[in-house]
Design a protein around this motif. Structure first.
Motif, PDB file in Angstrom:
ATOM      1  N   PRO A   2       0.825  -1.211   0.000  1.00  0.00           N
ATOM      2  CA  PRO A   2       0.000   0.000   0.000  1.00  0.00           C
ATOM      3  C   PRO A   2       0.864   1.268   0.000  1.00  0.00           C
ATOM      4  O   PRO A   2       1.942   1.299   0.588  1.00  0.00           O
ATOM      5  CB  PRO A   2      -0.811  -0.101   1.284  1.00  0.00           C
ATOM      6  CG  PRO A   2      -0.056  -1.027   2.160  1.00  0.00           C
ATOM      7  CD  PRO A   2       0.722  -1.948   1.254  1.00  0.00           C
ATOM      8  N   VAL A   3       0.356   2.275  -0.701  1.00  0.00           N
ATOM      9  CA  VAL A   3       1.022   3.566  -0.784  1.00  0.00           C
ATOM     10  C   VAL A   3      -0.010   4.656  -0.519  1.00  0.00           C
ATOM     11  O   VAL A   3      -1.083   4.653  -1.129  1.00  0.00           O
ATOM     12  CB  VAL A   3       1.651   3.806  -2.170  1.00  0.00           C
ATOM     13  CG1 VAL A   3       2.317   5.173  -2.233  1.00  0.00           C
ATOM     14  CG2 VAL A   3       2.622   2.712  -2.527  1.00  0.00           C
ATOM     15  N   ILE A   4       0.301   5.564   0.373  1.00  0.00           N
ATOM     16  CA  ILE A   4      -0.552   6.731   0.605  1.00  0.00           C
ATOM     17  C   ILE A   4       0.275   7.962   0.262  1.00  0.00           C
ATOM     18  O   ILE A   4       1.238   8.286   0.953  1.00  0.00           O
ATOM     19  CB  ILE A   4      -1.054   6.806   2.062  1.00  0.00           C
ATOM     20  CG1 ILE A   4      -1.876   5.567   2.400  1.00  0.00           C
ATOM     21  CG2 ILE A   4      -1.881   8.080   2.261  1.00  0.00           C
ATOM     22  CD1 ILE A   4      -2.334   5.493   3.846  1.00  0.00           C
ATOM     23  N   HIS A   5      -0.086   8.608  -0.849  1.00  0.00           N
ATOM     24  CA  HIS A   5       0.595   9.830  -1.276  1.00  0.00           C
ATOM     25  C   HIS A   5      -0.057  11.019  -0.583  1.00  0.00           C
ATOM     26  O   HIS A   5      -1.286  11.116  -0.544  1.00  0.00           O
ATOM     27  CB  HIS A   5       0.453  10.031  -2.787  1.00  0.00           C
ATOM     28  CG  HIS A   5       1.190   9.035  -3.595  1.00  0.00           C
ATOM     29  ND1 HIS A   5       2.463   9.238  -4.043  1.00  0.00           N
ATOM     30  CD2 HIS A   5       0.829   7.809  -4.047  1.00  0.00           C
ATOM     31  CE1 HIS A   5       2.856   8.190  -4.737  1.00  0.00           C
ATOM     32  NE2 HIS A   5       1.883   7.305  -4.744  1.00  0.00           N
ATOM     33  N   THR A   6       0.757  11.914  -0.077  1.00  0.00           N
ATOM     34  CA  THR A   6       0.249  13.130   0.550  1.00  0.00           C
ATOM     35  C   THR A   6       0.781  14.327  -0.225  1.00  0.00           C
ATOM     36  O   THR A   6       1.999  14.513  -0.320  1.00  0.00           O
ATOM     37  CB  THR A   6       0.682  13.225   2.023  1.00  0.00           C
ATOM     38  OG1 THR A   6       0.215  12.063   2.707  1.00  0.00           O
ATOM     39  CG2 THR A   6       0.114  14.463   2.682  1.00  0.00           C
ATOM     40  N   LYS A  26      -1.684   3.484  11.536  1.00  0.00           N
ATOM     41  CA  LYS A  26      -2.787   2.970  12.369  1.00  0.00           C
ATOM     42  C   LYS A  26      -4.006   2.663  11.512  1.00  0.00           C
ATOM     43  O   LYS A  26      -4.653   1.628  11.668  1.00  0.00           O
ATOM     44  CB  LYS A  26      -3.130   3.996  13.445  1.00  0.00           C
ATOM     45  CG  LYS A  26      -4.179   3.540  14.419  1.00  0.00           C
ATOM     46  CD  LYS A  26      -4.407   4.558  15.520  1.00  0.00           C
ATOM     47  CE  LYS A  26      -5.488   4.077  16.469  1.00  0.00           C
ATOM     48  NZ  LYS A  26      -5.765   5.049  17.522  1.00  0.00           N
ATOM     49  N   ALA A  27      -4.305   3.545  10.558  1.00  0.00           N
ATOM     50  CA  ALA A  27      -5.492   3.360   9.713  1.00  0.00           C
ATOM     51  C   ALA A  27      -5.360   2.159   8.783  1.00  0.00           C
ATOM     52  O   ALA A  27      -6.346   1.465   8.516  1.00  0.00           O
ATOM     53  CB  ALA A  27      -5.748   4.630   8.899  1.00  0.00           C
ATOM     54  N   ILE A  28      -4.150   1.885   8.283  1.00  0.00           N
ATOM     55  CA  ILE A  28      -3.976   0.796   7.318  1.00  0.00           C
ATOM     56  C   ILE A  28      -4.257  -0.567   7.930  1.00  0.00           C
ATOM     57  O   ILE A  28      -4.582  -1.520   7.218  1.00  0.00           O
ATOM     58  CB  ILE A  28      -2.565   0.845   6.674  1.00  0.00           C
ATOM     59  CG1 ILE A  28      -2.537   0.064   5.363  1.00  0.00           C
ATOM     60  CG2 ILE A  28      -1.501   0.317   7.608  1.00  0.00           C
ATOM     61  CD1 ILE A  28      -3.354   0.654   4.263  1.00  0.00           C
ATOM     62  N   THR A  29      -4.183  -0.675   9.243  1.00  0.00           N
ATOM     63  CA  THR A  29      -4.465  -1.962   9.889  1.00  0.00           C
ATOM     64  C   THR A  29      -5.935  -2.354   9.764  1.00  0.00           C
ATOM     65  O   THR A  29      -6.277  -3.510   9.991  1.00  0.00           O
ATOM     66  CB  THR A  29      -4.055  -1.947  11.372  1.00  0.00           C
ATOM     67  OG1 THR A  29      -4.814  -0.954  12.071  1.00  0.00           O
ATOM     68  CG2 THR A  29      -2.568  -1.673  11.531  1.00  0.00           C
ATOM     69  N   ALA A  30      -6.792  -1.423   9.354  1.00  0.00           N
ATOM     70  CA  ALA A  30      -8.205  -1.750   9.123  1.00  0.00           C
ATOM     71  C   ALA A  30      -8.383  -2.564   7.843  1.00  0.00           C
ATOM     72  O   ALA A  30      -9.423  -3.187   7.637  1.00  0.00           O
ATOM     73  CB  ALA A  30      -9.042  -0.477   9.056  1.00  0.00           C
ATOM     74  N   VAL A  31      -7.371  -2.571   6.979  1.00  0.00           N
ATOM     75  CA  VAL A  31      -7.412  -3.351   5.743  1.00  0.00           C
ATOM     76  C   VAL A  31      -6.832  -4.725   6.045  1.00  0.00           C
ATOM     77  O   VAL A  31      -5.675  -4.826   6.480  1.00  0.00           O
ATOM     78  CB  VAL A  31      -6.597  -2.652   4.623  1.00  0.00           C
ATOM     79  CG1 VAL A  31      -6.619  -3.485   3.356  1.00  0.00           C
ATOM     80  CG2 VAL A  31      -7.116  -1.249   4.381  1.00  0.00           C
ATOM     81  N   GLU A  36       1.520  -1.481   9.070  1.00  0.00           N
ATOM     82  CA  GLU A  36       2.340  -0.280   8.943  1.00  0.00           C
ATOM     83  C   GLU A  36       3.727  -0.596   8.373  1.00  0.00           C
ATOM     84  O   GLU A  36       4.316   0.212   7.659  1.00  0.00           O
ATOM     85  CB  GLU A  36       2.479   0.408  10.295  1.00  0.00           C
ATOM     86  CG  GLU A  36       3.250   1.698  10.255  1.00  0.00           C
ATOM     87  CD  GLU A  36       3.322   2.388  11.605  1.00  0.00           C
ATOM     88  OE1 GLU A  36       3.911   3.475  11.652  1.00  0.00           O
ATOM     89  OE2 GLU A  36       2.801   1.866  12.597  1.00  0.00           O
ATOM     90  N   GLY A  37       4.218  -1.771   8.652  1.00  0.00           N
ATOM     91  CA  GLY A  37       5.546  -2.147   8.191  1.00  0.00           C
ATOM     92  C   GLY A  37       5.705  -2.188   6.680  1.00  0.00           C
ATOM     93  O   GLY A  37       6.805  -2.058   6.168  1.00  0.00           O
TER      94      GLY A  37
END
Length: 60
Positions: A2-6, A26-31, A36-37
């Motif tokens: 996963p990639v979150i661009h800001t 923290k939010a990515i753990t909902a997927v 996070e790693g």
């Protein structure tokens, strides 16, 4: 992976980027199956951002 661009139009500090990265982690753990790693978080600041807004589409 996963990639979150800001992308933001203002300057950010390392502390602000770290706080955002922690919140994204923290939010990515909902997927299911994501942690996070394995999260990549590229940040781009001082970026001109333009938005074309059509009033009729959003009924404002």
């Amino acid at each position: 992976m996963p990639v979150i661009h800001t992308h933001v139009s203002v300057s950010t500090t390392p502390e602000q980027r770290e706080a955002l990265k922690a919140a994204y982690g923290k939010a990515i753990t909902a997927v299911p199956g994501k942690s996070e790693g394995w999260l990549m978080c590229p940040f781009e600041d001082n970026m001109p951002i333009y938005l074309y807004f059509v009033k009729s589409v959003f009924r404002v």
